[in-house]
Design an enzyme around this catalytic site. Sequence first.
Site, PDB file in Angstrom:
ATOM      1  N   LYS A 140      88.425 -51.861  -6.891  1.00  0.00           N
ATOM      2  CA  LYS A 140      89.802 -51.380  -6.661  1.00  0.00           C
ATOM      3  C   LYS A 140      89.958 -49.981  -7.251  1.00  0.00           C
ATOM      4  O   LYS A 140      90.520 -49.090  -6.633  1.00  0.00           O
ATOM      5  CB  LYS A 140      90.847 -52.299  -7.311  1.00  0.00           C
ATOM      6  CG  LYS A 140      91.141 -53.602  -6.629  1.00  0.00           C
ATOM      7  CD  LYS A 140      91.813 -53.501  -5.288  1.00  0.00           C
ATOM      8  CE  LYS A 140      90.876 -53.376  -4.157  1.00  0.00           C
ATOM      9  NZ  LYS A 140      90.175 -54.352  -3.524  1.00  0.00           N
ATOM     10  N   GLU A 173      85.468 -56.816  -8.679  1.00  0.00           N
ATOM     11  CA  GLU A 173      86.628 -56.502  -7.837  1.00  0.00           C
ATOM     12  C   GLU A 173      87.547 -55.479  -8.522  1.00  0.00           C
ATOM     13  O   GLU A 173      88.064 -54.564  -7.877  1.00  0.00           O
ATOM     14  CB  GLU A 173      87.376 -57.805  -7.498  1.00  0.00           C
ATOM     15  CG  GLU A 173      88.643 -57.644  -6.685  1.00  0.00           C
ATOM     16  CD  GLU A 173      88.476 -56.940  -5.335  1.00  0.00           C
ATOM     17  OE1 GLU A 173      87.346 -56.729  -4.887  1.00  0.00           O
ATOM     18  OE2 GLU A 173      89.513 -56.565  -4.762  1.00  0.00           O
ATOM     19  N   ASN A 226      86.830 -46.916  20.286  1.00  0.00           N
ATOM     20  CA  ASN A 226      86.553 -47.439  18.944  1.00  0.00           C
ATOM     21  C   ASN A 226      85.230 -48.176  19.039  1.00  0.00           C
ATOM     22  O   ASN A 226      85.069 -49.030  19.911  1.00  0.00           O
ATOM     23  CB  ASN A 226      87.698 -48.397  18.544  1.00  0.00           C
ATOM     24  CG  ASN A 226      87.414 -49.145  17.270  1.00  0.00           C
ATOM     25  OD1 ASN A 226      86.654 -48.686  16.428  1.00  0.00           O
ATOM     26  ND2 ASN A 226      88.039 -50.294  17.112  1.00  0.00           N
ATOM     27  N   GLY A 227      84.262 -47.824  18.187  1.00  0.00           N
ATOM     28  CA  GLY A 227      82.953 -48.474  18.250  1.00  0.00           C
ATOM     29  C   GLY A 227      81.853 -47.430  18.205  1.00  0.00           C
ATOM     30  O   GLY A 227      82.101 -46.267  17.851  1.00  0.00           O
ATOM     31  N   CYS A 247      88.960 -46.871  13.414  1.00  0.00           N
ATOM     32  CA  CYS A 247      89.606 -46.207  14.536  1.00  0.00           C
ATOM     33  C   CYS A 247      90.691 -47.130  15.087  1.00  0.00           C
ATOM     34  O   CYS A 247      90.476 -48.315  15.265  1.00  0.00           O
ATOM     35  CB  CYS A 247      88.664 -45.839  15.688  1.00  0.00           C
ATOM     36  SG  CYS A 247      87.435 -44.637  15.245  1.00  0.00           S
ATOM     37  N   TRP A 305      88.248 -42.697  12.563  1.00  0.00           N
ATOM     38  CA  TRP A 305      87.406 -42.765  11.374  1.00  0.00           C
ATOM     39  C   TRP A 305      86.023 -42.339  11.868  1.00  0.00           C
ATOM     40  O   TRP A 305      85.383 -43.042  12.643  1.00  0.00           O
ATOM     41  CB  TRP A 305      87.366 -44.196  10.813  1.00  0.00           C
ATOM     42  CG  TRP A 305      86.647 -44.293   9.507  1.00  0.00           C
ATOM     43  CD1 TRP A 305      87.168 -44.148   8.264  1.00  0.00           C
ATOM     44  CD2 TRP A 305      85.249 -44.582   9.312  1.00  0.00           C
ATOM     45  NE1 TRP A 305      86.203 -44.312   7.311  1.00  0.00           N
ATOM     46  CE2 TRP A 305      85.017 -44.568   7.922  1.00  0.00           C
ATOM     47  CE3 TRP A 305      84.169 -44.823  10.175  1.00  0.00           C
ATOM     48  CZ2 TRP A 305      83.754 -44.814   7.385  1.00  0.00           C
ATOM     49  CZ3 TRP A 305      82.920 -45.058   9.640  1.00  0.00           C
ATOM     50  CH2 TRP A 305      82.731 -45.053   8.246  1.00  0.00           C
ATOM     51  N   LYS A 349      90.209 -49.734   6.751  1.00  0.00           N
ATOM     52  CA  LYS A 349      90.435 -51.127   6.391  1.00  0.00           C
ATOM     53  C   LYS A 349      89.562 -52.080   7.169  1.00  0.00           C
ATOM     54  O   LYS A 349      89.068 -53.065   6.653  1.00  0.00           O
ATOM     55  CB  LYS A 349      91.904 -51.473   6.629  1.00  0.00           C
ATOM     56  CG  LYS A 349      92.226 -52.881   6.235  1.00  0.00           C
ATOM     57  CD  LYS A 349      93.580 -53.005   5.629  1.00  0.00           C
ATOM     58  CE  LYS A 349      93.766 -54.333   4.951  1.00  0.00           C
ATOM     59  NZ  LYS A 349      93.098 -54.399   3.653  1.00  0.00           N
ATOM     60  N   ARG A 356      93.399 -48.046   9.876  1.00  0.00           N
ATOM     61  CA  ARG A 356      92.064 -48.261  10.430  1.00  0.00           C
ATOM     62  C   ARG A 356      91.201 -47.004  10.378  1.00  0.00           C
ATOM     63  O   ARG A 356      89.991 -47.051  10.606  1.00  0.00           O
ATOM     64  CB  ARG A 356      92.163 -48.719  11.886  1.00  0.00           C
ATOM     65  CG  ARG A 356      92.898 -50.022  12.054  1.00  0.00           C
ATOM     66  CD  ARG A 356      93.045 -50.349  13.517  1.00  0.00           C
ATOM     67  NE  ARG A 356      91.771 -50.722  14.103  1.00  0.00           N
ATOM     68  CZ  ARG A 356      91.307 -51.952  14.153  1.00  0.00           C
ATOM     69  NH1 ARG A 356      92.011 -52.938  13.669  1.00  0.00           N
ATOM     70  NH2 ARG A 356      90.139 -52.210  14.693  1.00  0.00           N
ATOM     71  N   GLU A 398      87.950 -47.294  -5.273  1.00  0.00           N
ATOM     72  CA  GLU A 398      88.473 -47.097  -3.919  1.00  0.00           C
ATOM     73  C   GLU A 398      89.687 -46.171  -3.889  1.00  0.00           C
ATOM     74  O   GLU A 398      89.786 -45.317  -3.032  1.00  0.00           O
ATOM     75  CB  GLU A 398      88.945 -48.449  -3.333  1.00  0.00           C
ATOM     76  CG  GLU A 398      87.879 -49.290  -2.708  1.00  0.00           C
ATOM     77  CD  GLU A 398      88.454 -50.584  -2.141  1.00  0.00           C
ATOM     78  OE1 GLU A 398      88.097 -50.914  -1.015  1.00  0.00           O
ATOM     79  OE2 GLU A 398      89.248 -51.277  -2.821  1.00  0.00           O
ATOM     80  N   HIS A 440      71.656 -54.285 -21.070  1.00  0.00           N
ATOM     81  CA  HIS A 440      70.473 -53.881 -20.311  1.00  0.00           C
ATOM     82  C   HIS A 440      70.731 -52.611 -19.506  1.00  0.00           C
ATOM     83  O   HIS A 440      70.219 -52.472 -18.387  1.00  0.00           O
ATOM     84  CB  HIS A 440      70.031 -55.030 -19.402  1.00  0.00           C
ATOM     85  CG  HIS A 440      69.697 -56.270 -20.159  1.00  0.00           C
ATOM     86  ND1 HIS A 440      68.532 -56.427 -20.865  1.00  0.00           N
ATOM     87  CD2 HIS A 440      70.424 -57.390 -20.377  1.00  0.00           C
ATOM     88  CE1 HIS A 440      68.535 -57.605 -21.462  1.00  0.00           C
ATOM     89  NE2 HIS A 440      69.680 -58.221 -21.193  1.00  0.00           N
TER      90      HIS A 440
HETATM   91  C1  G6P Z   1      86.577 -52.620   4.202  1.00  0.00           C
HETATM   92  C2  G6P Z   1      87.911 -52.701   3.500  1.00  0.00           C
HETATM   93  C3  G6P Z   1      87.835 -53.698   2.356  1.00  0.00           C
HETATM   94  C4  G6P Z   1      87.369 -55.053   2.862  1.00  0.00           C
HETATM   95  C5  G6P Z   1      86.055 -54.946   3.633  1.00  0.00           C
HETATM   96  C6  G6P Z   1      85.741 -56.234   4.363  1.00  0.00           C
HETATM   97  O1  G6P Z   1      85.636 -52.064   3.353  1.00  0.00           O
HETATM   98  O2  G6P Z   1      88.293 -51.418   3.022  1.00  0.00           O
HETATM   99  O3  G6P Z   1      89.112 -53.828   1.767  1.00  0.00           O
HETATM  100  O4  G6P Z   1      87.180 -55.917   1.780  1.00  0.00           O
HETATM  101  O5  G6P Z   1      86.151 -53.928   4.625  1.00  0.00           O
HETATM  102  O6  G6P Z   1      86.730 -56.463   5.322  1.00  0.00           O
HETATM  103  P1  G6P Z   1      87.134 -57.868   5.863  1.00  0.00           P
HETATM  104  O7  G6P Z   1      88.251 -57.598   6.829  1.00  0.00           O
HETATM  105  O8  G6P Z   1      85.919 -58.423   6.553  1.00  0.00           O
HETATM  106  O9  G6P Z   1      87.552 -58.706   4.727  1.00  0.00           O
END
Ligand code: G6P
Length: 612
Positions: free
Chosen positions: A489, A485, A100-101, A2, A74, A607, A27, A492, A508
């Site tokens: 990616k 990772e 937000n929260g 948010c 969000w 994010k 956000r 996502e 396995h």
């Molecule tokens: C969310 C974002 C990711 C990020 C994660 C941790 O899931 O979409 O890209 O890696 O949060 O966020 P931070 O700001 O703590 O690295």
Amino acid sequence: MCGIVGYFGNKNAVPLLLNGLKRLEYRGYDSAGIAIMHEDSFALTKTAGKVKSLESLLKTAPMQGNIGIGHTRWATHGEPSDLNAHPHTDQTGKFVLIHNGIIENYAVLKEWLAQKGVTFQSDTDTEVLVQLISMIYHEEKISFENAVNLALKQVVGTYGILVMCSDEPNQLIAARLGSPLVLGVGEGEYFLASDASPIVEHTRNVIYLEEGECLIIGDDGYEIKHVDHGEKIEKEISRIDFSIEEIEKGNFPHYMLKEIYEQEKTIVDTMRGRLLLDEGSVHLGGIQDYLLRIERARHFYITACGTSWHAGLIGKYILEEFAGIPVHVEYASEFRYRNPVIDSQSVVIAISQSGETADTLAAITKAKEEGALTLGICNVVGSSISRETDCGIYTHAGPEIGVASTKAFTAQVSVLYMLALYLGRKNGYSKADGVKLAHALHDLGGRVKEILNITDEIRKIAEEMVDVENCLYLGRGTNFPVALEGALKLKEISYIHAEGYPAAEMKHGPIALIDEKMPVIFLAPHDKTYEKVLSNIQEVKARKGKIITVTDKNTPELQALSDHVIEISVSHPRTFPILATIPLQLLAYHLAVLRGCDVDMPRNLAKSVTVE
Ligand code: G6P
């Protein structure tokens, strides 16, 4: 999670708020709304969908006024809908609030309010808060400010709020507990936002609100008080450390692509002034006062979420090897609710791009309670995690806007390499080896540039993969987290199901999934596991899987087995994981674009995850 913005001044608030919401859209982006105070009443427009839907609505029904608040959501409580979008109002129509929260005790408060005759318009926890403020205001016959204060004292949970009251049309109140808020102090005008990105184009002078602080803006200026004891707090004005250009897309079609390309510079920036090339070591100013405690630690915990957790996993491999200290890597959401064995001889490293992730913050609080030394690896200067930790090392990657983290990851891994090199030199890693590694790290910018030049080659591979439904990423050692990772990616931003596995674990379980439709991306540098990975490639080939190999040297056997080989030039074998990440980011990016996905705002994600 948010985004909230506010404006108090003498300009028309509407375009300022809309522009601010666009900056904060990373956000959350499932609904948006604004409320504007005009004379002694407020107007409100809100809608499900992105900020551009709100913008279209405002074109057909314009609003105007000099004080206002805006929100991009969000969803936590209640599906994304017009009714659940913020701002929320109370039933008398006097109060309007954005949040937000999460209000954790919202159910109890809602029941209490319902018994008093309040009817609710939405399913949100936020509406409960605005109705509560209103109920207190009307029952207690106290000021707007006091009603907000009393209501906040009854709240269990987290909040960053902005609230207005039509009885006090020249006041804007904000408060923070667990969700960030920044005040921009302009010439006779004030800007409020969840982070500094909407503020920088108006002023560089900001105040970061701390936990439990309440801000009251009025015609005579602003005051900050503590919610609990009401005492006034004098706070220093800070300067925003990034420029407007850094948060613009420039000529790139997406923030994600811009940020992938920026790695040529951001990796270098992260290590600038820190590598001691002649000594084969590192100088890390932010942990200088705690070095003895770090060097003598009994063990390290690394705690983080998402991509940052993957960086932490690479950290485990290199720190254990270089420093000879056991390292445990844990998701912050698990760490905070477990009873990990930590004490004053533990160092808890929290990795976070935003520095605001709720679970990571809570993990730090827990670590501090147990007496551990806390060390933050954060990207956002002045963020909550950077302030809560005892010491830290900033990743100087600059603002990261794309929801899928790219440049922050390689910067985090670069920091962990520097920490490992420093501790390694204290633990018998020779000066000669240190010099070689320090030079290789120093040289990374040029190597990244070479990889960026093969983006067309990677797009062609993506074109062949555009209709796949599943994908497997395999690597060993430090390349296992790179595989994780790469898979993250892809899922996502392109919504292709992808998994990362240690290459040998494939037998396995995942091997059962392999057929001619399954692409398998192998990380196969010529290190001590090369032959083993080669066997795994053969096993996939025998089952007709499509093979894409990322390697430091294209050999005839890799060429023969693979459908595609992505060769990257590496000046030191240790740097392969950092560099190999980049083609995987590009592959995910091109696939997402080819599949028509919204790369910078993938569905359901946000994010900065500031709720549990
Ligand atoms: C969310 C974002 C990711 C990020 C994660 C941790 O899931 O979409 O890209 O890696 O949060 O966020 P931070 O700001 O703590 O690295």
